[in-house]
Design an enzyme around this catalytic site. Structure first.
Site, short mmCIF file in Angstrom:
data_model
loop_
_atom_site.label_atom_id
_atom_site.label_comp_id
_atom_site.label_asym_id
_atom_site.label_seq_id
_atom_site.Cartn_x
_atom_site.Cartn_y
_atom_site.Cartn_z
N HIS A 157 0.82 -1.22 0.00
CA HIS A 157 0.00 0.00 0.00
C HIS A 157 0.86 1.27 0.00
O HIS A 157 0.37 2.34 -0.33
CB HIS A 157 -0.93 -0.01 1.22
CG HIS A 157 -2.02 -1.04 1.11
ND1 HIS A 157 -3.30 -0.74 0.72
CD2 HIS A 157 -2.00 -2.39 1.30
CE1 HIS A 157 -4.04 -1.84 0.70
NE2 HIS A 157 -3.26 -2.85 1.05
N ASP A 366 3.29 9.36 -0.94
CA ASP A 366 2.11 8.59 -0.54
C ASP A 366 1.94 7.44 -1.52
O ASP A 366 2.07 7.65 -2.74
CB ASP A 366 0.87 9.52 -0.62
CG ASP A 366 -0.15 9.19 0.46
OD1 ASP A 366 -0.19 8.03 0.89
OD2 ASP A 366 -0.90 10.09 0.85
P1 ADQ Z 1 -3.38 6.08 4.54
O1 ADQ Z 1 -2.01 6.60 4.70
O2 ADQ Z 1 -4.16 5.92 5.78
O3 ADQ Z 1 -3.39 4.71 3.73
P2 ADQ Z 1 -5.26 7.40 2.55
O4 ADQ Z 1 -5.10 6.71 1.27
O5 ADQ Z 1 -5.35 8.86 2.41
O6 ADQ Z 1 -4.09 7.18 3.56
O7 ADQ Z 1 -6.57 6.87 3.22
C1 ADQ Z 1 -7.06 7.41 4.41
C2 ADQ Z 1 -8.54 7.06 4.59
O8 ADQ Z 1 -8.92 7.49 5.90
C3 ADQ Z 1 -9.43 7.80 3.60
O9 ADQ Z 1 -10.47 6.95 3.21
C4 ADQ Z 1 -9.96 8.98 4.40
O10 ADQ Z 1 -11.23 9.45 4.04
C5 ADQ Z 1 -10.00 8.41 5.81
N1 ADQ Z 1 -9.79 9.51 6.77
C6 ADQ Z 1 -8.74 10.31 6.91
N2 ADQ Z 1 -8.96 11.23 7.86
C7 ADQ Z 1 -10.20 11.01 8.33
C8 ADQ Z 1 -11.03 11.65 9.31
N3 ADQ Z 1 -10.63 12.70 10.00
N4 ADQ Z 1 -12.25 11.15 9.52
C9 ADQ Z 1 -12.67 10.08 8.81
N5 ADQ Z 1 -11.95 9.46 7.87
C10 ADQ Z 1 -10.74 9.91 7.64
C11 ADQ Z 1 -2.42 3.81 3.16
C12 ADQ Z 1 -1.37 4.45 2.26
C13 ADQ Z 1 -2.02 5.24 1.15
C14 ADQ Z 1 -3.00 4.33 0.37
C15 ADQ Z 1 -3.93 3.60 1.32
C16 ADQ Z 1 -4.74 2.53 0.57
O11 ADQ Z 1 -0.51 5.29 3.02
O12 ADQ Z 1 -1.05 5.76 0.26
O13 ADQ Z 1 -3.76 5.12 -0.51
O14 ADQ Z 1 -3.20 2.93 2.34
O15 ADQ Z 1 -3.90 1.67 -0.14
#
Ligand code: ADQ
Length: 495
Positions: A157, A366
Site C-alpha cells: 500500500h 504517498d
Molecule cells: P493512509 O495513509 O491511511 O493509507 P489514505 O489513502 O489517504 O491514507 O486513506 C485514508 C482514509 O482514511 C481515507 O479513506 C480517508 O477518508 C480516511 N480519513 C482520513 N482522515 C479522516 C477523518 N478525519 N475522519 C474520517 N476518515 C478519515 C495507506 C497508504 C495510502 C494508500 C492507502 C490505501 O498510506 O497511500 O492510498 O493505504 O492503499
C-alpha cells in the site's frame, strides 16, 4: 468458488452500522470475503502477557475474522518498531526519521513467523492467500518454509523507496528476497514498481526480469504488476448526495458565511506534508491579501501512531504552526485556519468535501492517497471544486487533470491555490469530468478484480509448464498430496 484468505496487520471486520463508517478498502475486501466464504486473519490490536497463538474467530455481517493477540514486546518491536519506525519512514523517503535497531528486525521476523505458524491450520488446499502491506513482507517466505503450496499474492500500500535509500537498511537483501516467494506482487503505481525492478536488477544480478514483469530467480517466479487501489466510487458519489451529507454541507456553508473553503483530510502523519501545506497557505495569505477574510482552510487530521515519538513531534509542530498562522492573520470575525484533530464519519466528510472549492492533497510521498479520489467523487459535477494534488502521491499517475504540485514549495502551493480559487466554472467542469471518469473506472472493485484475476491466473507468464514444474519442486508433485496434506495448485475461479 475459490476461497480467499486475507492477511493484514490489523483486521477490519464489518461494523454493525453499515458501510458509512468503513473505508472503501474494508468494504471491498469484506465483500470478496463474503462471496468466497473467506477468512480475514491478523492481529486483534490487543496485547497479551505471553503469545499463545490462540485464534479468536468472529463472524460479522457474513465475514469471518480470525485474530490473534500479540505480546507487548512483539507490538513494540514489530509494530511500533520495525514497521512504523524503520520501514514506514524509509518507504516514505524519511531516512532522517528511520531507526535501525536489531531488536526491531528480530521482532519483525518473530511476528511474521508467528503469523505463519498460527494461520497454517486455516489454509485449505485451494485457498488464494492475499497478504497486505509492509508489516508482513516475509510472511510468504515463512509460509513456503512451512510447505504451503497455495498461490500467494502481496500488495504494497506504500511507495517503494529509491534504491540508494533502501540500501541503508541492513537487512534490505533479506527483505527483498522474501518477495520471490510470492506468486504475485502488486504496486500502487508505475513509479514504485519501476523502483522495485531497478533494485532487483542491481542487487540480484542472477534474476531474469521479463518485459511482462515476471521475475525468475533460481526456482522462484513472481509476477510484478501495477494495480492502483481505488475507492468505492459509486457509493461515495451517492453518499455525497444523501440527506446526511447535504446537512453537513449546509452546516459548513453556513459557518463559512460566503468564504471559499479549502479542505485537507489526512491521518496526522509526517508523510502527509501538513507543515508544508500550512506554509503554502500562509504564503497565499501573505502574497495575496485580497484573499484575507475571503477563504478558510479546514484541515482535519486525526492523530495516529501516538506511541511513536516522531508522531508526537509532528503533532506539537502543527499545533504551534496553526497557532502562529491564526495569530498572524485572524481577525475578530475570521479564523483563517481551522485545524481539527478528530475523525468524522464518511458521509459527513463527503458533505464537507462537496462544500469545498479546493481539495488540498499534498503528501510529501504517498503510496496512493484515497482522499484525493474521495474529494473528486464528492463534487457536484455542475459546480465542482478543484483538486490540488502532490506529484509525489501514487494517485498523480491517474489524476492528471488535478493541479499537480511540488508539495515542498510554498510558492507552488500558493500559486496553485490562487489558480484553483480563480478558476472558471468551465475549466473546473472540464477537469472534474476527466478526474471523475478515472475515479469511477478504476475503483476499488476494479482493483480487487485486477489483483485477484492475476493471482488466480497461474499461467500469467504464458509458460504454465514451467510454473507447474516449479510447483513440483516446491513439493506439490504431479497430483498427489504434499507432505502437509495440501494438494498442488489447481485451477481456480473467483466469482
Ligand atoms: P493512509 O495513509 O491511511 O493509507 P489514505 O489513502 O489517504 O491514507 O486513506 C485514508 C482514509 O482514511 C481515507 O479513506 C480517508 O477518508 C480516511 N480519513 C482520513 N482522515 C479522516 C477523518 N478525519 N475522519 C474520517 N476518515 C478519515 C495507506 C497508504 C495510502 C494508500 C492507502 C490505501 O498510506 O497511500 O492510498 O493505504 O492503499
Amino acid at each position: 468458488m475459490t476461497r480467499l484468505l486475507i492477511v493484514s496487520n490489523r483486521v477490519s471486520p464489518p461494523v454493525g452500522d453499515g458501510k458509512a463508517n468503513q473505508g472503501g478498502l474494508a468494504v471491498a475486501l469484506n465483500s470478496a470475503l463474503r462471496v468466497t466464504n473467506g477468512i480475514w486473519f491478523g492481529w486483534s490490536g490487543n496485547e497479551i502477557d505471553q503469545f499463545t497463538g490462540q485464534i479468536n474467530f468472529a463472524r460479522n455481517d457474513g465475514v469471518t475474522t480470525a485474530t490473534v493477540d500479540l505480546e507487548a514486546q512483539d507490538v513494540e518491536e514489530y509494530y511500533n518498531g520495525f514497521a512504523n519506525r524503520t520501514l514506514w519512514p524509509l518507504f516514505h523517503d524519511r531516512i532522517d526519521l528511520a531507526e535501525f535497531e536489531r531488536g526491531f528486525a528480530g521482532g519483525y521476523e518473530r511476528v511474521n513467523a508467528r503469523f505463519a505458524e498460527t494461520m497454517l491450520p486455516l489454509i485449505a488446499p485451494d485457498d488464494l492467500i492475499w497478504v497486505h502491506d509492509y508489516h508482513l513482507i516475509p510472511l510468504g517466505a515463512e509460509l513456503r518454509q512451512r510447505k504451503v503450496k497455495n498461490r500467494i499474492g502481496f500488495f504494497l500500500h506504500t511507495p517503494w523507496p529509491v534504491l540508494r535509500l533502501l540500501l541503508s537498511l541492513p537487512s534490505h537483501r533479506q527483505l527483498v528476497d522474501a518477495f520471490f516467494d510470492y506468486d504475485l506482487l502488486g504496486f500502487q503505481c508505475q513509479a514504485w514498481r519501476d523502483s522495485f525492478l531497478l533494485y532487483v536488477r542491481e542487487q540480484f544480478p542472477d534474476a531474469e526480469i521479463g518485459e511482462d514483469g515476471v521475475i525468475r530467480l533460481d526456482d522462484r517466479v513472481v509476477q510484478v504488476i501495477t494495480c492502483p487501489i481505488g475507492i468505492d466510487a459509486q457509493e461515495f458519489v451517492e453518499s455525497a448526495q444523501s440527506a446526511q451529507a447535504e446537512e453537513s454541507r449546509e452546516a459548513m456553508h453556513k459557518s463559512l458565511d460566503g468564504k471559499s473553503l479549502i479542505i485537507g483530510v489526512d491521518r496526522l502523519d509526517y508523510s502527509k506534508g501538513l507543515e508544508h501545506r500550512f506554509h503554502g497557505y500562509e504564503r497565499l495569505l501573505a502574497d495575496h491579501p485580497h484573499y484575507l477574510e475571503k477563504v478558510a482552510l479546514l484541515q482535519i487530521a486525526p492523530p495516529s501512531r501516538g506511541d511513536v515519538v516522531s508522531y508526537q513531534d509532528i503533532r506539537k509542530d502543527l499545533d504551534a504552526l496553526s497557532g502562529h498562522i491564526n495569530g498572524e492573520f485572524a481577525t475578530v470575525h475570521w479564523v483563517p485556519l481551522r485545524y481539527v484533530n478528530r475523525g468524522y464519519d464518511r458521509t459527513s466528510l463527503s458533505g464537507m468535501f462537496r462544500a469545498a472549492r479546493v481539495g488540498l492533497v499534498t503528501p510529501l510521498r504517498d503510496g496512493m492517497n484515497l482522499v484525493a479520489k474521495e474529494y473528486v467523487a464528492a463534487q457536484d459535477p455542475h459546480d465542482p471544486g478543484v483538486l490540488i494534488l502532490s506529484k509525489f502521491a501514487g494517485a498523480a499517475e491517474q489524476l492528471t487533470q488535478a493541479l499537480l504540485v511540488n508539495p515542498y514549495s510554498p510558492e507552488e502551493l500558493s500559486d496553485a491555490l490562487k489558480q484553483a480559487l480563480d478558476m472558471s466554472l468551465e475549466e473546473r467542469k472540464e477537469r472534474h469530468k476527466a478526474l471523475l471518469e478515472s475515479v469511477l473506472r478504476e475503483d476499488v472493485h476494479w482493483w480487487l478484480r485486477t489483483f485477484l484475476d492475476a493471482l488466480e491466473d497461474d499461467d500469467a507468464d504464458g509458460e504454465s509448464a514451467q510454473v507447474i514444474s516449479l510447483e513440483q519442486k516446491r513439493g506439490g508433485g504431479g497430483g498427489g498430496e504434499s507432505e502437509t496434506g495440501r494438494s498442488p495448485m489447481q485451477s481456480r475461479s473467483f466469482a
